[in-house]
Motif scaffolding. Structure first.
Motif, mmCIF file in Angstrom:
data_model
loop_
_atom_site.group_PDB
_atom_site.id
_atom_site.type_symbol
_atom_site.label_atom_id
_atom_site.label_comp_id
_atom_site.label_asym_id
_atom_site.label_seq_id
_atom_site.Cartn_x
_atom_site.Cartn_y
_atom_site.Cartn_z
ATOM 1 N N ARG A 31 -1.745 -7.464 -2.549
ATOM 2 C CA ARG A 31 -2.106 -6.605 -3.708
ATOM 3 C C ARG A 31 -3.285 -5.849 -3.486
ATOM 4 N NH1 ARG A 31 -3.981 -7.296 -8.763
ATOM 5 N NH2 ARG A 31 -3.930 -9.663 -8.252
ATOM 6 N N LEU A 32 -4.254 -6.649 -3.102
ATOM 7 C CA LEU A 32 -5.601 -6.225 -3.263
ATOM 8 C C LEU A 32 -5.888 -5.375 -2.021
ATOM 9 C CD1 LEU A 32 -7.876 -9.358 -4.159
ATOM 10 C CD2 LEU A 32 -7.214 -7.368 -5.694
ATOM 11 N N THR A 33 -5.084 -5.504 -0.855
ATOM 12 C CA THR A 33 -5.069 -4.988 0.348
ATOM 13 C C THR A 33 -4.940 -3.299 0.177
ATOM 14 O OG1 THR A 33 -5.140 -6.598 1.825
ATOM 15 C CG2 THR A 33 -4.538 -4.494 2.680
ATOM 16 N N ALA A 34 -3.448 -3.592 -0.437
ATOM 17 C CA ALA A 34 -2.839 -2.133 -1.044
ATOM 18 C C ALA A 34 -3.718 -1.399 -1.831
ATOM 19 C CB ALA A 34 -1.558 -2.377 -1.732
ATOM 20 N N GLN A 35 -4.478 -1.944 -2.884
ATOM 21 C CA GLN A 35 -5.314 -1.307 -3.759
ATOM 22 C C GLN A 35 -6.579 -0.784 -2.976
ATOM 23 O OE1 GLN A 35 -6.566 -3.996 -6.968
ATOM 24 N NE2 GLN A 35 -4.432 -3.865 -7.721
ATOM 25 N N PHE A 78 -12.218 0.172 -6.407
ATOM 26 C CA PHE A 78 -12.834 -0.991 -5.914
ATOM 27 C C PHE A 78 -13.501 -1.693 -6.864
ATOM 28 C CE2 PHE A 78 -13.891 2.882 -2.737
ATOM 29 C CZ PHE A 78 -12.665 2.559 -1.837
ATOM 30 N N ARG A 79 -14.014 -1.221 -7.896
ATOM 31 C CA ARG A 79 -14.565 -2.211 -9.039
ATOM 32 C C ARG A 79 -13.505 -3.301 -9.483
ATOM 33 N NH1 ARG A 79 -16.591 2.695 -11.724
ATOM 34 N NH2 ARG A 79 -18.758 2.722 -11.360
ATOM 35 N N ARG A 80 -11.985 -2.782 -9.472
ATOM 36 C CA ARG A 80 -10.948 -3.638 -10.052
ATOM 37 C C ARG A 80 -10.662 -4.797 -8.855
ATOM 38 N NH1 ARG A 80 -4.900 -1.868 -11.685
ATOM 39 N NH2 ARG A 80 -4.257 -3.679 -12.122
ATOM 40 N N ILE A 81 -10.797 -4.338 -7.672
ATOM 41 C CA ILE A 81 -10.762 -5.260 -6.712
ATOM 42 C C ILE A 81 -11.938 -6.334 -6.555
ATOM 43 C CG2 ILE A 81 -10.857 -5.665 -3.946
ATOM 44 C CD1 ILE A 81 -9.485 -2.615 -3.897
ATOM 45 N N ILE A 82 -13.291 -5.889 -6.776
ATOM 46 C CA ILE A 82 -14.137 -6.725 -6.761
ATOM 47 C C ILE A 82 -14.302 -7.784 -8.051
ATOM 48 C CG2 ILE A 82 -16.702 -6.944 -7.324
ATOM 49 C CD1 ILE A 82 -17.166 -4.346 -5.721
ATOM 50 N N HIS A 83 -13.740 -7.396 -9.234
ATOM 51 C CA HIS A 83 -13.357 -8.150 -10.445
ATOM 52 C C HIS A 83 -12.279 -9.176 -10.063
ATOM 53 C CE1 HIS A 83 -12.517 -9.699 -14.362
ATOM 54 N NE2 HIS A 83 -11.211 -9.424 -14.207
ATOM 55 N N LYS A 87 -12.815 -8.176 6.137
ATOM 56 C CA LYS A 87 -13.433 -9.572 5.975
ATOM 57 C C LYS A 87 -12.341 -10.607 6.194
ATOM 58 C CE LYS A 87 -15.817 -12.319 2.655
ATOM 59 N NZ LYS A 87 -16.831 -12.687 3.461
ATOM 60 N N PRO A 88 -12.339 -12.017 6.476
ATOM 61 C CA PRO A 88 -11.408 -12.771 6.798
ATOM 62 C C PRO A 88 -10.568 -12.891 5.674
ATOM 63 C CG PRO A 88 -13.420 -13.609 7.422
ATOM 64 C CD PRO A 88 -13.796 -12.250 6.732
ATOM 65 N N THR A 89 -10.760 -12.516 4.346
ATOM 66 C CA THR A 89 -9.928 -12.638 3.429
ATOM 67 C C THR A 89 -8.609 -11.829 3.483
ATOM 68 O OG1 THR A 89 -11.634 -12.724 1.865
ATOM 69 C CG2 THR A 89 -9.598 -12.187 1.034
ATOM 70 N N PHE A 90 -8.622 -10.688 4.409
ATOM 71 C CA PHE A 90 -7.710 -9.694 4.722
ATOM 72 C C PHE A 90 -7.424 -9.549 6.146
ATOM 73 C CE2 PHE A 90 -10.299 -7.756 1.132
ATOM 74 C CZ PHE A 90 -9.395 -7.641 0.298
ATOM 75 N N GLN A 91 -7.691 -10.624 6.791
ATOM 76 C CA GLN A 91 -7.506 -10.525 8.346
ATOM 77 C C GLN A 91 -5.988 -10.847 8.359
ATOM 78 O OE1 GLN A 91 -10.193 -13.413 10.041
ATOM 79 N NE2 GLN A 91 -11.624 -11.605 10.573
ATOM 80 N N LEU A 125 -1.873 -4.111 7.984
ATOM 81 C CA LEU A 125 -2.027 -3.222 6.772
ATOM 82 C C LEU A 125 -3.249 -2.719 6.655
ATOM 83 C CD1 LEU A 125 -0.070 -5.204 4.076
ATOM 84 C CD2 LEU A 125 1.047 -3.494 5.319
ATOM 85 N N ALA A 126 -4.272 -2.997 7.457
ATOM 86 C CA ALA A 126 -5.500 -2.663 7.161
ATOM 87 C C ALA A 126 -5.940 -1.186 7.719
ATOM 88 C CB ALA A 126 -6.509 -3.077 8.093
ATOM 89 N N VAL A 127 -6.808 -0.542 7.090
ATOM 90 C CA VAL A 127 -6.937 1.173 7.295
ATOM 91 C C VAL A 127 -7.494 1.228 8.762
ATOM 92 C CG1 VAL A 127 -7.898 3.174 6.603
ATOM 93 C CG2 VAL A 127 -7.203 1.408 4.985
#
Length: 519
Positions: free
Chosen positions: A14-18, A38-43, A160-164, A169-171
């Motif tokens: 979900r965060l990757t899609a956002q 971006f603020r929502r993802i950081i939250h 970042k490794p969080t999304f690896q 799906l990465a841009v």
């Protein structure tokens, strides 16, 4: 806060899609919408590096960009990319602070245009020349911006490794670089336009009808959910309620919005209670219950608030018994509900004064003791309690224990005499209680039983006759009754002493002497 490795796969997806949605908004020029995403993802995951870099990149000012990067570095001190971006932002901010020499800036001197020049500059040539120059300038600026980006901008080739784990799906890095290059081009173009000697005419594109399809409910509410998350983090319940109401207007069947709105109404009510805006708080609690009628917690808070408001109303009216009745129920459920404890302690104290003045000693004692449980440092309550206790249990008193058939006489709180007594028979029992000597008679007469009762001390009324303490009774012929029944139940309700003991007690006691008849 969750660490970068504590997110489940669904949340990462979900965060990757956002993040992709935010980057798409940057490409379309919707920087405000991108910043919100971006603020929502950081939250949700403040340890994700990419959203911080993008948020700093699309910040409205250089100062905001610097602040975002400083916050990111505090969370990710080991990030080389954030450190590099922070140095770059600081350098850019320093450059912007250097004053320019207006005297050295090129000036454009106006001169009149002749009729021949005006005729020579046809509309076609002017438009074509301006277009060609703009294209050449754009190409040069784009090349310079792209080259500068490679050296200075954050390198966005990897997540970042969080999304690896969701790398597919990465841009693509090239697309990201291209997007940022476009932004740099816009910024550079505006900057160059300010510095150029001649303002170039721009050829605007022909307006095209908007062929965008109707946005979905999720698309229409996405930015509103961002507002909810931001307001929730700040504890701004009014803003959260406003955004949730708008979401429900768009999507009335959204259960999450309904539950979140009920929770926001509850939190706003608690905030209003602390601010002593109790009627408004009650309205918000009612609104929360309408949204979530099955919540036991909301129902309980509503009951507590209603009882508290009733108690408060009674407090200002000085109806102390009603204050006690309402607030002791609130205290039993939540002792820390606002100032319930202090108000209840004061109400008990005031009720004790009323009962003391009415000479209802036991109730006065109980009220003062309850007040001291609420407010242990209430000195006046302690002093009054001592007064009442001295009245209830005076130093000079008589105590009769029915279970032991004994009478103990006290003086200065010390027992000085103990007598064996006869008490009421089961059909006419002696009634326990706190009494006092009402009258003294050397000889009383019981017409109902035709008995003489010497050395009479009356202590209480039972129906139409008075019960008391007396010596062994006499018949009309002088016969003494019940001499062998001391230590048993023999009388018609009175307390009977041996005659010598009764004479002593008659002389010692006074009208008003307290008598305790204990079970």
């Amino acid at each position: 806060m969750e660490g970068p490795d504590s997110l489940d796969a669904a949340t990462q997806y979900r965060l990757t899609a956002q993040l992709e949605d935010g980057i798409a908004l940057v490409r379309r020029g919707d920087l405000g919408g991108a910043r919100a995403i971006f603020r929502r993802i950081i939250h949700h995951n403040p340890y994700a590096e990419e959203p911080w870099l993008w948020l700093a990149w699309v910040a409205e000012t250089r100062e905001e960009s610097l602040r975002y990067l400083q916050e990111a570095q505090a969370l990710l001190p080991e990030s080389a990319r954030i450190a590099e971006a922070l140095r770059w932002a600081q350098e850019e901010l320093s450059k912007a602070a250097v004053p320019t020499d207006d005297a050295s800036a090129p000036r454009v001197e106006a001169r009149p245009i002749s009729d021949e020049e005006e005729k020579a500059s046809t509309a076609t040539r002017a438009a074509t020349g301006a277009k060609q120059k703009a294209q050449q300038a754009a190409q040069r600026s784009a090349a310079q911006a792209f080259e500068s980006l490679k050296n200075n901008a954050p390198k966005l080739a990897r997540w970042k490794p969080t999304f690896q784990r969701l790398g597919a799906l990465a841009v693509p890095a090239a697309s990201v670089l291209a997007t940022i290059a476009v932004l740099l081009l816009v910024i550079t173009g505006i900057s160059n336009a300010k510095k150029s000697r001649v303002v170039q005419a721009m050829e605007l594109p022909t307006p095209v009808a908007d062929a965008t399809s109707t946005p979905t409910i999720n698309q229409r509410t996405r930015s509103l959910w961002v507002q909810v998350d931001v307001a929730w983090t700040r504890g701004d319940w009014a803003a959260a309620m406003e955004a949730l109401e708008r979401i429900r207007a768009i999507d009335p069947q959204n259960e999450d919005a309904r539950k979140r709105l009920a929770e926001a109404c509850y939190e706003q009510a608690m905030k209003l209670i602390q601010a002593n805006r109790l009627e408004e708080a009650q309205a918000h609690i009612d609104a929360a219950i309408r949204l979530d009628a099955g919540s036991q917690e909301l129902q309980q808070v509503r009951r507590l608030l209603k009882m508290y408001l009733d108690g408060l109303d009674a407090y200002w009216k000085q109806d102390w018994q009603r204050v006690v009745d309402r607030l002791r129920k609130v205290y039993a459920v939540d002792p820390n509900f606002r100032d319930t404890q202090a108000m209840l302690g004061q109400a008990y104290y005031k009720l004790g004064i009323e009962r003391q003045e009415a000479q209802v000693w036991d109730e006065a004692r109980d009220a003062y003791q309850a007040a001291l449980q609420m407010l242990p440092d209430l000195v006046d309550a302690r002093n009054r309690l001592n007064e009442v206790l001295a009245i209830i249990t005076p130093p000079k008193r008589i105590e009769v224990d029915l279970s032991d058939y004994l009478m103990t006489v006290y003086e200065d709180n010390k027992p000085i005499k103990v007598f064996k007594v006869c008490i009421g028979r089961p059909s006419a029992p002696t009634i326990p209680g706190r009494y006092q000597v009402l009258d003294k008679l050397p000889m009383a007469y019981a017409s109902k039983w035709d008995l003489q009762m010497p050395w009479w001390l009356g202590i209480y009324w039972a129906g139409g006759s008075e019960n008391g303490i007396h010596a062994l009774p006499l018949l009309r012929n002088g016969q003494i009754l019940w001499a062998g029944y001391l230590g048993k139940g023999c009388s018609f309700g009175c307390i009977v002493l041996d005659t010598p003991d009764a004479i002593w007690l008659y002389n010692w006691a006074e009208v008003g002497t307290v008598v305790f008849v204990n079970p």
